[in-house]
Scaffold this active site. Structure first.
Site, PDB file in Angstrom:
ATOM      1  N   HIS A 239       0.273  27.640 -53.216  1.00 15.41           N
ATOM      2  CA  HIS A 239      -0.866  26.966 -53.860  1.00 15.41           C
ATOM      3  C   HIS A 239      -0.756  27.130 -55.369  1.00 15.41           C
ATOM      4  O   HIS A 239      -0.010  27.982 -55.850  1.00 15.41           O
ATOM      5  CB  HIS A 239      -2.192  27.585 -53.388  1.00 15.41           C
ATOM      6  CG  HIS A 239      -2.373  29.006 -53.854  1.00 15.41           C
ATOM      7  ND1 HIS A 239      -1.785  30.082 -53.217  1.00 15.41           N
ATOM      8  CD2 HIS A 239      -3.034  29.530 -54.919  1.00 15.41           C
ATOM      9  CE1 HIS A 239      -2.085  31.195 -53.863  1.00 15.41           C
ATOM     10  NE2 HIS A 239      -2.841  30.893 -54.904  1.00 15.41           N
ATOM     11  N   ASP A 241      -3.469  27.721 -58.762  1.00 15.50           N
ATOM     12  CA  ASP A 241      -4.857  28.110 -58.982  1.00 15.50           C
ATOM     13  C   ASP A 241      -5.559  27.007 -59.768  1.00 15.50           C
ATOM     14  O   ASP A 241      -4.934  26.326 -60.588  1.00 15.50           O
ATOM     15  CB  ASP A 241      -4.924  29.434 -59.761  1.00 15.50           C
ATOM     16  CG  ASP A 241      -4.346  30.597 -58.951  1.00 15.50           C
ATOM     17  OD1 ASP A 241      -4.181  30.460 -57.724  1.00 15.50           O
ATOM     18  OD2 ASP A 241      -4.052  31.649 -59.557  1.00 15.50           O
ATOM     19  N   HIS A 296       2.653  29.153 -56.183  1.00 17.16           N
ATOM     20  CA  HIS A 296       3.019  30.517 -55.784  1.00 17.16           C
ATOM     21  C   HIS A 296       2.552  30.808 -54.369  1.00 17.16           C
ATOM     22  O   HIS A 296       1.675  30.125 -53.842  1.00 17.16           O
ATOM     23  CB  HIS A 296       2.485  31.539 -56.789  1.00 17.16           C
ATOM     24  CG  HIS A 296       1.011  31.428 -57.098  1.00 17.16           C
ATOM     25  ND1 HIS A 296       0.475  30.414 -57.860  1.00 17.16           N
ATOM     26  CD2 HIS A 296      -0.030  32.209 -56.739  1.00 17.16           C
ATOM     27  CE1 HIS A 296      -0.828  30.580 -57.970  1.00 17.16           C
ATOM     28  NE2 HIS A 296      -1.170  31.659 -57.288  1.00 17.16           N
ATOM     29  N   ARG A 306      -0.077  45.432 -48.931  1.00 16.96           N
ATOM     30  CA  ARG A 306      -0.060  44.957 -50.313  1.00 16.96           C
ATOM     31  C   ARG A 306      -1.499  44.691 -50.742  1.00 16.96           C
ATOM     32  O   ARG A 306      -2.325  44.236 -49.942  1.00 16.96           O
ATOM     33  CB  ARG A 306       0.746  43.667 -50.386  1.00 16.96           C
ATOM     34  CG  ARG A 306       0.736  42.995 -51.737  1.00 16.96           C
ATOM     35  CD  ARG A 306       1.533  41.680 -51.699  1.00 16.96           C
ATOM     36  NE  ARG A 306       1.163  40.859 -52.829  1.00 16.96           N
ATOM     37  CZ  ARG A 306       1.604  41.059 -54.054  1.00 16.96           C
ATOM     38  NH1 ARG A 306       2.448  42.035 -54.300  1.00 16.96           N
ATOM     39  NH2 ARG A 306       1.208  40.276 -55.039  1.00 16.96           N
TER      40      ARG A 306
HETATM   41  C1  LIG Z   1     -12.947  30.125 -58.559  1.00 18.23           C
HETATM   42  C2  LIG Z   1     -12.172  30.030 -57.504  1.00 18.23           C
HETATM   43  C3  LIG Z   1     -10.732  29.673 -57.518  1.00 18.23           C
HETATM   44  C4  LIG Z   1     -10.324  29.818 -56.056  1.00 18.23           C
HETATM   45  C5  LIG Z   1     -11.579  29.433 -55.348  1.00 18.23           C
HETATM   46  C6  LIG Z   1     -12.618  30.263 -56.108  1.00 18.23           C
HETATM   47  O1  LIG Z   1     -13.894  29.856 -55.835  1.00 18.23           O
HETATM   48  C7  LIG Z   1     -12.465  31.737 -55.779  1.00 18.23           C
HETATM   49  C8  LIG Z   1     -11.183  32.016 -55.071  1.00 18.23           C
HETATM   50  C9  LIG Z   1     -10.003  31.291 -55.705  1.00 18.23           C
HETATM   51  C10 LIG Z   1      -8.835  31.219 -54.748  1.00 18.23           C
HETATM   52  C11 LIG Z   1      -7.941  32.464 -54.750  1.00 18.23           C
HETATM   53  C12 LIG Z   1      -6.810  32.246 -53.711  1.00 18.23           C
HETATM   54  C13 LIG Z   1      -6.139  30.895 -53.863  1.00 18.23           C
HETATM   55  C14 LIG Z   1      -7.207  29.777 -53.994  1.00 18.23           C
HETATM   56  C15 LIG Z   1      -6.560  28.395 -53.994  1.00 18.23           C
HETATM   57  C16 LIG Z   1      -8.256  29.991 -52.929  1.00 18.23           C
HETATM   58  O2  LIG Z   1      -8.254  29.561 -51.800  1.00 18.23           O
HETATM   59  O3  LIG Z   1      -9.241  30.829 -53.424  1.00 18.23           O
HETATM   60  C17 LIG Z   1      -8.043  30.045 -55.229  1.00 18.23           C
HETATM   61  C18 LIG Z   1      -9.098  29.020 -55.595  1.00 18.23           C
HETATM   62  C19 LIG Z   1      -8.557  28.058 -56.615  1.00 18.23           C
HETATM   63  O4  LIG Z   1      -8.003  28.480 -57.637  1.00 18.23           O
HETATM   64  O5  LIG Z   1      -8.681  26.856 -56.384  1.00 18.23           O
HETATM   65  O1  LIG Z   2      -1.616  38.482 -54.045  1.00 14.58           O
HETATM   66  C1  LIG Z   2      -0.972  37.877 -54.895  1.00 14.58           C
HETATM   67  O2  LIG Z   2       0.023  38.343 -55.434  1.00 14.58           O
HETATM   68  C2  LIG Z   2      -1.378  36.489 -55.309  1.00 14.58           C
HETATM   69  C3  LIG Z   2      -2.824  36.177 -55.071  1.00 14.58           C
HETATM   70  C4  LIG Z   2      -3.177  34.801 -55.494  1.00 14.58           C
HETATM   71  O3  LIG Z   2      -2.331  33.957 -55.657  1.00 14.58           O
HETATM   72  C5  LIG Z   2      -4.584  34.452 -55.712  1.00 14.58           C
HETATM   73  O4  LIG Z   2      -5.493  35.278 -55.449  1.00 14.58           O
HETATM   74  O5  LIG Z   2      -4.826  33.314 -56.174  1.00 14.58           O
HETATM   75 FE   LIG Z   3      -3.159  32.183 -56.648  1.00 13.56          FE
END
Ligand SMILES: C=C1C[C@]23C[C@@]1(O)CC[C@H]2[C@@]12CCC[C@@](C)(C(=O)O1)[C@H]2[C@@H]3C(=O)O
Ligand SMILES: O=C(O)CCC(=O)C(=O)O
Ligand SMILES: [Fe+2]
Length: 364
Positions: A239, A241, A296, A306
């Site tokens: 994914h 961010d 990533h 981890r």
């Molecule tokens: C602000 C945010 C970005 C995120 C969705 C969220 O509300 C909080 C979690 C974030 C995260 C972390 C893991 C990968 C990701 C794609 C997800 O599922 O939750 C990201 C979201 C994002 O960056 O779109």
């Molecule tokens: O755990 C990790 O190294 C990556 C986590 C991550 O990609 C995320 O929280 O958006």
């Molecule tokens: Fe991420």
């Protein structure tokens, strides 16, 4: 003040948190977690998941490591953003004790019983709380991880988890967020400087001292338990961010990989005291594609858990982010339409990895 909590109201996600497993009790990988399957008759390996990219990882190219005290840091950062979309920083000024503290809070959280953790579960239309990664719904298989998201205050959930010592853990989160906020501001200006954009040229960011006063953030704690069959499992699927940038602390267990064009998956090894910085989709838009967000993923491990903490840094939720005028000209048109963070999180919840391209402007 507008908040990120509005982002998912229109896109509720039912991730069946109540079916979350007690990972530690499993001696075999359940089929629902097997991204790669072994054919029982002829022992061939089949991949039932079209979204699972090859497991191979290349080691001859390394993610840049940048010393923030180096006078040349902004230039090195600019170069890393252009060519990698990710880099590690050292000499960032954050004390190791803060990493130890946040790790202890994470440990206390993820080692609660499933029953206990579910008292702090994220609701389908909510942003904060315990559960699976939001992106789970886009994949036919489940990921070998659990997470806890904090937007604004963790108090409501921490009281459920630790009725008698929630204060201690809330304080750790506040201190960690404070430190991350300062670092994120410093990094943002370094990255912007490398693009030739000054404090006066980004109106929404500038408070009295150009300090991104209304910037918004989320803290995302990730746990990847040791896994009985790591070669067939996935910790966190590929994914990008949705942020401007993300600051990631990882414990000493490897697993994070970034996709490098023309090379493949490259490991981002844990660096004692180092932090991983990756550019997000909103910076991709702001830089008009010059500093791309990086894909990533996280693989898991047979023996060790981890743990990571992502500080997801973005603009005020209702400010429109658009390609910066300085990066548009007769030879380079604007590639994306303006979007707010709230709107973008909704788009991501709907289209996932196609969210960014859904904002692309067509050539006229
Ligand atoms: C602000 C945010 C970005 C995120 C969705 C969220 O509300 C909080 C979690 C974030 C995260 C972390 C893991 C990968 C990701 C794609 C997800 O599922 O939750 C990201 C979201 C994002 O960056 O779109
Ligand atoms: O755990 C990790 O190294 C990556 C986590 C991550 O990609 C995320 O929280 O958006
Ligand atoms: Fe991420």
């Amino acid at each position: 003040m507008p908040s990120l909590s509005e982002a998912f109201r229109e896109h509720p996600l039912h991730l069946h948190h109540n079916k979350l497993l007690d990972f530690n009790s499993l001696e075999e990988l359940p089929d629902s977690y097997a991204w790669i399957q072994i054919d029982q008759d002829d022992h061939t390996i089949t991949n039932p998941n079209p979204n699972y990219p090859s497991n191979s990882c290349h080691g001859d190219e390394n993610v840049p490591i940048i010393n923030l005290n180096d006078p040349n840091a902004p230039k090195l950062i600019g170069n890393a953003c252009k060519t990698w979309g990710v880099f590690q920083v050292v000499n960032h000024g954050i004390p190791m004790s803060l990493f130890r503290d946040i790790q202890q809070t994470g440990q206390a959280l993820f080692s609660c019983s499933t029953h206990q953790k579910l008292k702090a579960a994220r609701t389908p239309d909510g942003v904060s709380g315990y559960g699976r990664a939001r992106i789970s719904s886009f994949f036919p298989k489940l990921m070998w991880s659990e997470c806890f998201t904090i937007v604004e205050s963790p108090l409501e959930h921490f009281i459920q988890l630790w009725p008698h010592e929630y204060n201690k853990h809330c304080d750790v989160v506040v201190q960690y967020e404070e430190a991350m906020k300062k670092l994120a501001q410093k990094l943002m200006w370094m990255v912007l400087t490398s693009l030739g954009i000054s404090k006066e040229e980004l109106k929404w960011a500038a408070g009295p001292k150009g300090e991104f006063k209304w910037a918004c953030s989320a803290l995302h704690l990730n746990s990847y338990p040791s896994c009985p069959d790591p070669d067939r499992a996935m910790g966190l699927a590929p994914h990008t961010d949705s942020t401007l940038l993300t600051i990631l602390y990882q414990n000493d267990v490897s697993g994070l990989q970034v996709l490098r064009e023309g090379v493949g998956w490259v490991a981002v090894p844990p660096l004692p005291g180092g932090l991983v910085i990756n550019m997000g989709d909103l910076f991709h838009i702001l830089s008009n594609g010059s500093y791309p967000s990086v894909l990533h993923r996280v693989l898991v491990n047979r023996t060790r858990q981890r743990f990571s903490v992502a500080y997801l840094y973005g603009p005020p939720p209702n400010v429109h982010i658009r390609p910066h005028p300085k990066l548009i000209g007769p030879n380079r048109r604007a590639l994306y339409r303006p979007v707010t963070w709230n709107e973008y999180l909704g788009t991501k919840a709907k289209y996932f990895n196609k969210a960014l391209s859904s904002l692309q402007l067509c050539a006229t």
